[in-house]
Design a protein around this motif. Structure first.
Motif, PDB file in Angstrom:
ATOM      1  N   PHE A  86       0.831  -1.204   0.000  1.00  0.00           N
ATOM      2  CA  PHE A  86       0.000   0.000   0.000  1.00  0.00           C
ATOM      3  C   PHE A  86       0.868   1.257   0.000  1.00  0.00           C
ATOM      4  N   LEU A  87       1.857   1.320   0.882  1.00  0.00           N
ATOM      5  CA  LEU A  87       2.720   2.505   0.953  1.00  0.00           C
ATOM      6  C   LEU A  87       3.500   2.698  -0.340  1.00  0.00           C
ATOM      7  N   LYS A  88       3.948   1.618  -0.945  1.00  0.00           N
ATOM      8  CA  LYS A  88       4.658   1.726  -2.228  1.00  0.00           C
ATOM      9  C   LYS A  88       3.717   2.268  -3.307  1.00  0.00           C
ATOM     10  N   ALA A  89       2.480   1.772  -3.327  1.00  0.00           N
ATOM     11  CA  ALA A  89       1.504   2.249  -4.311  1.00  0.00           C
ATOM     12  C   ALA A  89       1.271   3.750  -4.156  1.00  0.00           C
ATOM     13  N   LEU A  90       1.201   4.239  -2.915  1.00  0.00           N
ATOM     14  CA  LEU A  90       1.005   5.672  -2.686  1.00  0.00           C
ATOM     15  C   LEU A  90       2.225   6.476  -3.117  1.00  0.00           C
ATOM     16  N   ARG A  91       3.401   5.986  -2.748  1.00  0.00           N
ATOM     17  CA  ARG A  91       4.640   6.718  -3.089  1.00  0.00           C
ATOM     18  C   ARG A  91       4.881   6.763  -4.592  1.00  0.00           C
ATOM     19  N   ASP A  92       4.423   5.734  -5.313  1.00  0.00           N
ATOM     20  CA  ASP A  92       4.634   5.666  -6.756  1.00  0.00           C
ATOM     21  C   ASP A  92       3.678   6.539  -7.554  1.00  0.00           C
ATOM     22  N   ARG A  93       2.666   7.090  -6.909  1.00  0.00           N
ATOM     23  CA  ARG A  93       1.658   7.885  -7.621  1.00  0.00           C
ATOM     24  C   ARG A  93       1.840   9.366  -7.324  1.00  0.00           C
ATOM     25  N   PRO A  94       2.248  10.136  -8.333  1.00  0.00           N
ATOM     26  CA  PRO A  94       2.469  11.573  -8.116  1.00  0.00           C
ATOM     27  C   PRO A  94       1.178  12.338  -7.799  1.00  0.00           C
ATOM     28  N   GLU A  95       0.019  11.757  -8.100  1.00  0.00           N
ATOM     29  CA  GLU A  95      -1.245  12.426  -7.781  1.00  0.00           C
ATOM     30  C   GLU A  95      -1.447  12.565  -6.276  1.00  0.00           C
ATOM     31  N   VAL A  96      -0.825  11.664  -5.514  1.00  0.00           N
ATOM     32  CA  VAL A  96      -0.984  11.695  -4.055  1.00  0.00           C
ATOM     33  C   VAL A  96      -0.028  12.742  -3.493  1.00  0.00           C
ATOM     34  N   GLN A  97      -0.587  13.855  -3.048  1.00  0.00           N
ATOM     35  CA  GLN A  97       0.229  14.925  -2.492  1.00  0.00           C
ATOM     36  C   GLN A  97       0.512  14.705  -1.019  1.00  0.00           C
ATOM     37  N   GLU A  98      -0.433  14.097  -0.316  1.00  0.00           N
ATOM     38  CA  GLU A  98      -0.260  13.811   1.106  1.00  0.00           C
ATOM     39  C   GLU A  98      -0.939  12.487   1.410  1.00  0.00           C
ATOM     40  N   ALA A 119      -9.941  11.587 -14.269  1.00  0.00           N
ATOM     41  CA  ALA A 119      -8.561  11.307 -13.853  1.00  0.00           C
ATOM     42  C   ALA A 119      -8.540  10.711 -12.456  1.00  0.00           C
ATOM     43  N   TYR A 120      -9.447  11.177 -11.580  1.00  0.00           N
ATOM     44  CA  TYR A 120      -9.531  10.565 -10.248  1.00  0.00           C
ATOM     45  C   TYR A 120      -9.959   9.104 -10.370  1.00  0.00           C
ATOM     46  N   ASP A 121     -10.938   8.816 -11.234  1.00  0.00           N
ATOM     47  CA  ASP A 121     -11.402   7.437 -11.391  1.00  0.00           C
ATOM     48  C   ASP A 121     -10.275   6.538 -11.891  1.00  0.00           C
ATOM     49  N   ALA A 122      -9.450   7.034 -12.797  1.00  0.00           N
ATOM     50  CA  ALA A 122      -8.301   6.252 -13.282  1.00  0.00           C
ATOM     51  C   ALA A 122      -7.330   5.978 -12.141  1.00  0.00           C
ATOM     52  N   PHE A 123      -7.081   6.987 -11.312  1.00  0.00           N
ATOM     53  CA  PHE A 123      -6.226   6.813 -10.133  1.00  0.00           C
ATOM     54  C   PHE A 123      -6.816   5.746  -9.207  1.00  0.00           C
ATOM     55  N   TYR A 124      -8.099   5.877  -8.915  1.00  0.00           N
ATOM     56  CA  TYR A 124      -8.795   4.953  -8.010  1.00  0.00           C
ATOM     57  C   TYR A 124      -8.740   3.516  -8.545  1.00  0.00           C
ATOM     58  N   ILE A 128      -6.912   0.380  -6.531  1.00  0.00           N
ATOM     59  CA  ILE A 128      -7.599  -0.823  -6.029  1.00  0.00           C
ATOM     60  C   ILE A 128      -7.214  -2.079  -6.811  1.00  0.00           C
ATOM     61  N   SER A 129      -6.624  -1.923  -8.004  1.00  0.00           N
ATOM     62  CA  SER A 129      -6.138  -3.100  -8.724  1.00  0.00           C
ATOM     63  C   SER A 129      -4.839  -3.615  -8.100  1.00  0.00           C
ATOM     64  N   GLU A 130      -4.135  -2.737  -7.390  1.00  0.00           N
ATOM     65  CA  GLU A 130      -2.871  -3.124  -6.751  1.00  0.00           C
ATOM     66  C   GLU A 130      -3.027  -3.536  -5.301  1.00  0.00           C
ATOM     67  N   VAL A 131      -3.961  -2.872  -4.607  1.00  0.00           N
ATOM     68  CA  VAL A 131      -4.071  -3.061  -3.161  1.00  0.00           C
ATOM     69  C   VAL A 131      -5.530  -3.255  -2.785  1.00  0.00           C
ATOM     70  N   ARG A 132      -5.785  -4.239  -1.971  1.00  0.00           N
ATOM     71  CA  ARG A 132      -7.146  -4.505  -1.503  1.00  0.00           C
ATOM     72  C   ARG A 132      -7.475  -3.578  -0.334  1.00  0.00           C
ATOM     73  N   VAL A 133      -8.600  -2.863  -0.466  1.00  0.00           N
ATOM     74  CA  VAL A 133      -9.073  -2.001   0.612  1.00  0.00           C
ATOM     75  C   VAL A 133     -10.524  -2.342   0.907  1.00  0.00           C
ATOM     76  N   HIS A 134     -10.923  -2.127   2.137  1.00  0.00           N
ATOM     77  CA  HIS A 134     -12.281  -2.473   2.568  1.00  0.00           C
ATOM     78  C   HIS A 134     -13.286  -1.442   2.082  1.00  0.00           C
TER      79      HIS A 134
END
Length: 153
Positions: A86-98, A119-124, A128-134
């Motif tokens: 999950f943390l790697k997925a966040l760090r790899d995405r420049p859209e995530v500012q915080e 663009a948000y839907d593409a990010f989302y 979720i294709s990389e990391v399972r969230v509830h």
């Protein structure tokens, strides 16, 4: 533990937070000192880790990033491997500012800056294709009222 700084350091930091691109001469004049002592104090605060890198803060809307979403994430996964992914997925995405891990009902909150809802839907979908969230809740910011990195020195 908080770093020890004096009143002049606080004045210098306040000026740097306002605009770090100004000349050393201008900053020294604003804080009532001369260039050499101000430069030495800035150098010491950098060495102590009080001052990080100086960066340019571009205007997101001027560059076409008109949509800001706050994304609330709940997960039932708390294993170390899931967290690493999950943390790697966040760090790899420049859209995530915080990204923040929270106490309470919500596990994480993200600040995501994109061009539009598509663009948000593409990010989302990619996330979720990389990391399972509830559960994921996306909140669109209608207006940014205040944004600052400045600390109340």
């Amino acid at each position: 533990m908080a770093a020890r700084i004096d009143a002049l350091d606080r004045k210098i930091l306040s000026e740097l937070q306002r605009d770090a691109g100004r000349s050393l001469e201008e900053i020294a004049r604003e804080v009532g000192s001369s260039k050499t002592p101000v430069w030495n104090r800035i150098r010491k605060m950098r060495e102590a880790g009080i001052i990080g890198p100086s960066v340019v803060v571009p205007d997101p809307e001027a560059l076409g990033f008109e949509a800001c979403f706050f994304v609330l994430i709940r997960t039932s996964e708390h294993e170390a491997e899931w967290q690493r992914t999950f943390l790697k997925a966040l760090r790899d995405r420049p859209e995530v500012q915080e990204a923040h891990r929270l106490a309470g009902d919500i596990d994480y909150i993200l600040k995501v800056r994109v061009a539009n809802a598509r663009a948000y839907d593409a990010f989302y979908q990619a996330l979720i294709s990389e990391v399972r969230v509830h559960n994921v809740t996306a909140l669109l910011s209608m207006e940014e009222i205040k944004a600052t990195h400045a600390l109340p020195l």
